[in-house]
Design an enzyme around this catalytic site. Structure first.
Site, short mmCIF file in Angstrom:
data_model
loop_
_atom_site.label_atom_id
_atom_site.label_comp_id
_atom_site.label_asym_id
_atom_site.label_seq_id
_atom_site.Cartn_x
_atom_site.Cartn_y
_atom_site.Cartn_z
N ASP A 1 -3.88 2.31 -5.24
CA ASP A 1 -2.53 2.28 -4.66
C ASP A 1 -2.23 1.04 -3.83
OD1 ASP A 1 -3.88 2.77 -2.22
OD2 ASP A 1 -2.19 3.97 -1.48
N GLU A 2 -3.01 -0.02 -3.99
CA GLU A 2 -2.70 -1.21 -3.20
C GLU A 2 -3.03 -2.49 -3.95
OE1 GLU A 2 -5.27 -1.92 0.24
OE2 GLU A 2 -6.63 -0.40 -0.54
N ASP B 1 0.86 -1.19 0.00
CA ASP B 1 0.00 0.00 0.00
C ASP B 1 0.89 1.23 0.00
OD1 ASP B 1 -3.13 0.80 1.30
OD2 ASP B 1 -1.55 2.29 1.12
P1 TTP Z 1 -5.17 5.18 1.05
O1 TTP Z 1 -4.18 4.11 0.75
O2 TTP Z 1 -6.26 4.86 2.01
O3 TTP Z 1 -4.42 6.44 1.66
P2 TTP Z 1 -3.02 7.05 1.32
O4 TTP Z 1 -2.26 6.21 0.35
O5 TTP Z 1 -3.18 8.47 0.90
O6 TTP Z 1 -2.30 7.06 2.73
P3 TTP Z 1 -1.74 5.82 3.56
O7 TTP Z 1 -0.28 6.08 3.72
O8 TTP Z 1 -2.47 5.88 4.85
O9 TTP Z 1 -2.03 4.60 2.78
O10 TTP Z 1 -5.85 5.68 -0.27
C1 TTP Z 1 -5.12 5.78 -1.50
C2 TTP Z 1 -5.54 7.02 -2.25
O11 TTP Z 1 -6.93 7.00 -2.47
C3 TTP Z 1 -5.27 8.29 -1.49
O12 TTP Z 1 -3.94 8.76 -1.72
C4 TTP Z 1 -6.31 9.21 -2.04
C5 TTP Z 1 -7.47 8.32 -2.40
N1 TTP Z 1 -8.51 8.41 -1.35
C6 TTP Z 1 -9.54 9.34 -1.54
O13 TTP Z 1 -9.61 10.02 -2.57
N2 TTP Z 1 -10.49 9.46 -0.56
C7 TTP Z 1 -10.46 8.73 0.60
O14 TTP Z 1 -11.33 8.90 1.47
C8 TTP Z 1 -9.39 7.78 0.78
C9 TTP Z 1 -9.31 6.96 2.03
C10 TTP Z 1 -8.45 7.66 -0.23
MG MG Z 2 -2.10 4.14 0.62
#
Ligand code: TTP
Ligand code: MG
Length: 391
Positions: A110-111, A16
């Site tokens: 992103d995962e 992730d």
């Molecule tokens: P996430 O992997 O949940 O968050 P992240 O990568 O920004 O941070 P983390 O280090 O905690 O993993 O989500 C991936 C992308 O999805 C995030 O960069 C932006 C988008 N996203 C949204 O647009 N709205 C949301 O509510 C969430 C949770 C994510």
């Molecule tokens: Mg992320």
């Protein structure tokens, strides 16, 4: 007597990206490095999509209204969402995954899960996991967190434990002890409502959940009680499913004699929905889009699709959408073939709403049918249309 096959030890990697959108913004504009970068707004509904870890220190987080983020972090750098750019970078990340393992299941932009089982010849799962994290850093200049574990549930949990740039491996032996002190909310599908009910039963930690009596857990989770208990013990046998496998699930039927009345078509569509639903549930899948295909007597073929508000996997839900589309079609010229498929798939266990749905009666009915079909094949049962019949 036949010897039962030994369960094969698995290694699942969950990767992730850290603060993904914000990290891409910083990559494209290095002056932002070290600053509280907040991505959101413009096209979005005025909420934060994500923010850099610097901004998280001020309490800013995803889905928060932008005005609130501005209040908490007035000196933050607010940048608009550039979806096409994140999708481009996402594709590069997925490319690295696909070069690493033949079995990649993308969960979101992103995962992804990578099945690393049996890759001992390449230095072992742990060394491969490091390589993936290092390649993302070296080639894309981006940071990822990874979790390596014997199953999906633990791998996803692991990747989140030491963010950002975490590397956490959980072995089968240490899983139960590691989970025990964690709050039950760490298990997907246990939201606020189930959490409250568990609290009333005196269950707040995963360890207590693992030790609880299944009959007690049934009061909260219905027929999913066993599955929840297994998760609490760190056990999860859902396979990693590649995109190719998961694109859509469909069934079609060509008739000996053309159908030309709506009622007969409805019966057939209901039956197809049952077959598709069974396949979906067997794979733990649910989908957002239902497609109906109709081939007429003259071989002219049409398809109609509906994307519902919520994902479907139960026969009844699939039928509801399929039937609405069917009603708008003139079947009088004669229907030679009908097909139903569900696409835009994802793993139902990842969407709590579906995994532990309240609609217990529907679940029970579907699962009773599944049990029969699993045993005797899909033709064992034909479902009749219930409720008001339309013409
Ligand atoms: P996430 O992997 O949940 O968050 P992240 O990568 O920004 O941070 P983390 O280090 O905690 O993993 O989500 C991936 C992308 O999805 C995030 O960069 C932006 C988008 N996203 C949204 O647009 N709205 C949301 O509510 C969430 C949770 C994510
Ligand atoms: Mg992320």
């Amino acid at each position: 007597m036949m010897k039962q096959a030994e369960a094969r030890p698995r290694w699942v990697l969950h990767v992730d990206m850290d603060a993904f959108y914000a990290s891409v913004e910083i990559l494209d504009n290095p002056k932002l490095k070290g600053l509280p970068v907040i991505v959101g707004g413009h096209s979005a509904r005025g909420v934060v999509s994500t923010c850099s870890y610097e901004a998280r220190r001020f309490g800013v987080h995803s889905a928060m209204p932008l005005f609130e983020a501005k209040r908490l972090c007035p000196h933050g750098v607010f940048v608009p969402v550039r979806m096409h750019r994140y999708a481009e970078v996402s594709a590069q990340i997925m490319q690295i995954f696909h070069e690493t393992s033949p079995l990649v299941e993308q969960l979101s932009i992103d995962e992804a899960f990578l099945d690393l089982t049996g890759m001992e010849g390449l230095g072992g799962a742990e060394s491969i996991a490091h390589q993936v994290q290092d390649r993302i850093q070296a080639e894309l200049k981006l940071s990822a967190s990874v979790g390596l574990a014997p199953n999906k549930f633990l791998a996803k949990l692991a990747s989140d434990l030491k963010k950002p740039h975490g590397f956490v491996k959980i072995t089968p032996e240490e899983a139960a002890a590691l989970l025990a002190p964690m709050p039950v909310s760490k298990i997907f599908g246990i939201g606020r409502s189930a959490g409250e009910k568990l609290k009333q039963l005196g269950i707040e930690k995963i360890g207590q959940l693992a030790a609880a009596d299944v009959t007690v857990l049934r009061k909260v989770f219905g027929i999913n009680a066993e599955q929840v208990k297994l998760l609490a013990l760190g056990l999860d046998d859902r396979p990693v499913i590649s995109e190719e496998e998961a694109k859509s699930v469909g069934r079609e039927n060509t008739f000996d004699a053309d159908l030309n009345d709506m009622e007969a078509c409805r019966e057939e569509v209901l039956d197809l929905c049952g077959q598709v639903g069974w396949r979906l549930r067997r794979e733990n899948l649910a989908g957002h889009t239902v497609t109906l295909k109709v081939k007429f007597a003259d071989f002219h073929t049409i398809t109609r699709s509906t994307t519902g508000d919520r994902p479907v996997a139960w026969d009844e839900d699939i039928f509801l959408l399929a039937e609405q589309m069917l009603q708008k079609i003139n079947v009088k010229p004669g229907v030679r073939l009908l097909g139903v498929s569900v696409s835009n798939l994802f793993h139902s266990a990842d969407e709590p709403m579906l995994a532990f749905a309240e609609e217990e009666r529907m679940q029970k009915r579907n699962q009773a049918i599944d049990a029969l079909k699993n045993k005797y094949g899909e033709n064992v049962i034909k479902r009749g249309i219930t409720g008001n019949k339309k013409q």
